[in-house]
Design a protein around this motif. Structure first.
Motif, mmCIF file in Angstrom:
data_model
loop_
_atom_site.group_PDB
_atom_site.id
_atom_site.type_symbol
_atom_site.label_atom_id
_atom_site.label_comp_id
_atom_site.label_asym_id
_atom_site.label_seq_id
_atom_site.Cartn_x
_atom_site.Cartn_y
_atom_site.Cartn_z
ATOM 1 N N TRP A 27 1.039 -1.289 -0.061
ATOM 2 C CA TRP A 27 -0.094 -0.107 -0.084
ATOM 3 C C TRP A 27 0.890 1.109 0.116
ATOM 4 C CZ3 TRP A 27 -4.009 2.356 -1.267
ATOM 5 C CH2 TRP A 27 -4.538 3.465 -0.655
ATOM 6 N N MET A 28 1.885 1.208 0.809
ATOM 7 C CA MET A 28 2.849 2.330 0.853
ATOM 8 C C MET A 28 3.680 2.641 -0.670
ATOM 9 S SD MET A 28 4.518 1.904 4.607
ATOM 10 C CE MET A 28 6.077 3.196 4.192
ATOM 11 N N GLY A 29 3.791 1.543 -1.164
ATOM 12 C CA GLY A 29 4.322 1.381 -2.479
ATOM 13 C C GLY A 29 3.403 2.377 -3.539
ATOM 14 N N PHE A 30 2.088 1.736 -3.356
ATOM 15 C CA PHE A 30 1.092 2.439 -4.079
ATOM 16 C C PHE A 30 0.934 3.981 -4.210
ATOM 17 C CE2 PHE A 30 -3.364 3.500 -5.078
ATOM 18 C CZ PHE A 30 -3.295 3.264 -6.195
ATOM 19 N N LEU A 36 4.487 10.262 -6.918
ATOM 20 C CA LEU A 36 5.993 10.574 -7.565
ATOM 21 C C LEU A 36 5.201 10.657 -9.126
ATOM 22 C CD1 LEU A 36 8.080 8.310 -5.885
ATOM 23 C CD2 LEU A 36 8.219 10.607 -5.895
ATOM 24 N N SER A 37 4.301 9.863 -9.619
ATOM 25 C CA SER A 37 4.035 10.022 -10.764
ATOM 26 C C SER A 37 2.874 10.897 -11.293
ATOM 27 C CB SER A 37 3.544 8.701 -11.443
ATOM 28 O OG SER A 37 2.538 8.164 -10.760
ATOM 29 N N TYR A 177 6.897 10.407 6.755
ATOM 30 C CA TYR A 177 5.273 10.844 6.437
ATOM 31 C C TYR A 177 4.744 9.927 5.322
ATOM 32 C CZ TYR A 177 7.196 15.054 8.501
ATOM 33 O OH TYR A 177 7.803 15.834 9.454
ATOM 34 N N LEU A 178 5.510 9.079 4.429
ATOM 35 C CA LEU A 178 4.572 8.084 3.624
ATOM 36 C C LEU A 178 4.013 7.195 4.421
ATOM 37 C CD1 LEU A 178 4.154 6.846 0.947
ATOM 38 C CD2 LEU A 178 6.492 5.644 1.263
#
Length: 196
Positions: A27-30, A36-37, A177-178
């Protein structure tokens, strides 16, 4: 008997913990990839989310980066107006939004193109204030880890279309923060009701 029960309980607990940890990392990666995109889409308004200022009334680095990004959008003609939204800090009573507006005016943005929201104490309140303006689309301007929650909040408050823009700079502390935003977004989904 008791030993077997204890081993099974510990094994189940560890397995569940690893599974939850893995889900959280995905989930954090998503959340990170979406931030970022982010690609801003031409809209009526840019919404720059506030954060801490110095005791001298100057934007701290993260806020200055957001302001620079908002200024870039305005100069490029991607937005007609810029809403600066922040809190009045409890300690020294600095008005984040007014400081942000002053920073933009000093760089050529006319006062008529700036909307000051001094009561944007959090992401959801800012979203509600933007929705009251009924803009024809908005670009959220914030750090990458916050883009997804900010976009969700504006959409849920009734703003459309919504896109995002974030400064490209990265600091290691932003990983904390992420994590925080990755937890906060599901809480928002469960607790924030759209305006009636």
């Amino acid at each position: 008997m008791f030993r077997k029960f204890w081993r099974r309980a510990v094994t189940k607990g560890l397995t569940a913990g690893l599974a939850l940890g893995g889900l959280l990392l995905v989930w954090m990666g998503f959340v990170a990839v979406r931030g970022l995109s982010a690609v801003p889409v031409r809209s009526e308004m840019a919404v720059i989310f506030g954060t801490a200022v110095t005791s001298k009334g100057e934007p701290r680095p993260a806020l200055q980066e957001r302001l620079e990004e908002g200024l870039r959008l305005w100069r490029a003609g991607l937005v007609r107006t810029v809403m600066v939204s922040g809190a009045i800090e409890s300690g020294d009573h600095q008005d984040e939004a007014r400081i942000m507006a002053g920073w933009l005016r000093m760089r050529g943005v006319p006062a008529s193109a700036i909307i000051v929201d001094s009561h944007g104490n959090n992401t959801w309140l800012t979203a509600l204030h933007v929705a009251q303006m009924r803009p024809d689309g908005a670009i959220v301007v914030t750090q990458w880890f916050h883009v997804l929650r900010a976009e969700w909040a504006l959409r849920h408050a009734g703003v459309a279309p919504v896109s995002g823009a974030a400064p490209s700079r990265f600091r290691p502390v932003e990983l904390w923060y992420l994590f925080r935003d990755s937890v906060a977004l599901p809480v928002y989904v469960l607790t924030k009701a759209p305006p009636g």
